[in-house]
Design an enzyme around this catalytic site. Sequence first.
Site, PDB file in Angstrom:
ATOM      1  N   TYR A  42     -13.727   3.278 -20.706  1.00 58.93           N
ATOM      2  CA  TYR A  42     -14.733   2.215 -20.690  1.00 58.93           C
ATOM      3  C   TYR A  42     -14.301   0.984 -21.488  1.00 58.93           C
ATOM      4  CZ  TYR A  42     -17.178   5.248 -17.701  1.00 58.93           C
ATOM      5  OH  TYR A  42     -17.474   6.004 -16.598  1.00 58.93           O
ATOM      6  N   HIS A  94     -21.812   3.485 -36.680  1.00 60.00           N
ATOM      7  CA  HIS A  94     -21.411   3.930 -35.335  1.00 60.00           C
ATOM      8  C   HIS A  94     -21.120   5.430 -35.230  1.00 60.00           C
ATOM      9  CE1 HIS A  94     -19.935  -0.488 -34.675  1.00 60.00           C
ATOM     10  NE2 HIS A  94     -21.213  -0.399 -34.999  1.00 60.00           N
TER      11      HIS A  94
END
Length: 494
Positions: free
Chosen positions: A367, A264
Amino acid sequence: MLAAPGALGSVEDAKPPGQSSQAKTSNEVFRQKFVEHCSSCHGMDLAGGRAPSLFDQTLLESRTDEALHHTIDAGRPAAGMPAFKGVLSDDEIWHLIQFLRTSAGAMKGKRPFVESPNNRIVDSAKQKFRLEVVAAGLEVPWGMALLPDGRLLVTERPGRLRIIENGRLLQKPVAGTPTVRVGHDAGMFDVAVHPDYRRNGWIYLSYAETLPGYVAPPPSGDAPAPIPPSMTVVVRGKLDGDEWVQTQTIFRAPPALYTSSGVHYGSRFTFDRAGHLFFSIGDRGSISAAQDLSTPIGKIHRVNDDGSVPSDNPFVHTHGAVPTTWSYGHRNPQGFAWDPVTGLLWASEHGPGGGDEINIIERGRNYGWGVITMGRQPGIDQRAESGMEQPIVYYTPSIAPSGIAFYSGDRYPRWRNNLFVAGLAGQQLRRLEVQDRRVVAQEVLFQQFGRTRTAIVGPEGLFYVLLQNPTGGTTGLKLEASTPGMVVRLMPVD
Ligand code: HEC
């Protein structure tokens, strides 16, 4: 009744490849719930039982999560299905639905893979096109950018920047690019050309870097060597012939943020019209970091073209916050695109096991990763929370969305203003019809040419798409394995 071994797959091997052992455990928990409450009627495979199979992709695709939730909650008493309200909690039902979707995705069986897409014709809903191989012989191509003179720059994850000139892949990679840490997700990532390249010649690169000065500890017994700490870095430099020169650092994290996680890193680029550079950094496997404004991890960043902080960034006056942060609560965003109609920034993001997201990115917004997800993540039970953004659309099972692009050219007029999403695990290019802030229709354009990393639109209005031979699943390769890749161009056919 059980399906013949290997014919349809079964719930036992329904785990998508490459998931963490944590996700496996959660999958196991909901498999057991399914066995306990549902399989006596619905069966454990695509054959079903007294009631229809719930692993049937066609059934699942024609029902929303909300509709499924309602059926499970209320049952179908007339047909003999009991209500599960009070037996299963709301969250257990949501997780059960995700388990069904993920399992169904994995049971779909082996996808056909067409190794040589050259001249294949796809007759999609609104546009017929022919794939044309621009250049093959790449290894895990990751990012792509066009120079004003027509040369195409392509990064390869193993740490190379390549040039395609007049339809020919130059044999030698660009010399002198930064040394890259390679392994698992790590490698060289995106490449972007400065909007004012003709004047200044700047090219931007992102990559994973081993902690500068890191010295591996002496080997201890038979233990494998530890994974060195690494982190995402952004630089810019210039091309002098086939040499990379004048490197300047745009973003480099403090040493304490380098971790031995190999996952990631982000990290896609986009420029806005004012010349700000946006780049993403994933959560590096640390879920809580995405909500922590004091770390650049799990954020989308906005900087001036030289890496300095724009004074109108949302957190420049927040004590302790990383000032380059534009939005937060991200897991692993790998695609950016500007909506030509609304001017809004759209982004793709990998979910934790399902729950891949397409978001509209706005200044200072949260988010939700770390607190909410549409996917399966042990420890996260919520799908919504006030003050946190919901995705515009999400995908369970995962398609692993990477690069995205809006189309605004005139070579495929009926695709104008549509959003295109490249999917790695989903091995697809997907077309989304967008109206304002909504996705009103979707189509998978192809699914047979391997992992699809990103798509860009060239100056002549044609799509350039990066493909990579399949990994994971039935290939027997690790998900992150290096395989050959290529650039293809979508030629409209009337
Ligand atoms: C006693 C048998 C029985 C059990 C136990 C049972 N179901 Fe059902 N279920 C049915 C039948 C029969 C239908 C078909 C109803 C129909 O055709 O209208 C159905 C329909 C459904 C549907 C609707 C499918 C569609 O077409 O929209 C869902 C979703 C569903 N079941 C989920 C579950 C889940 C999840 C469980 C376990 C928590 C479960 N069921 C347990 C018998 C059962």
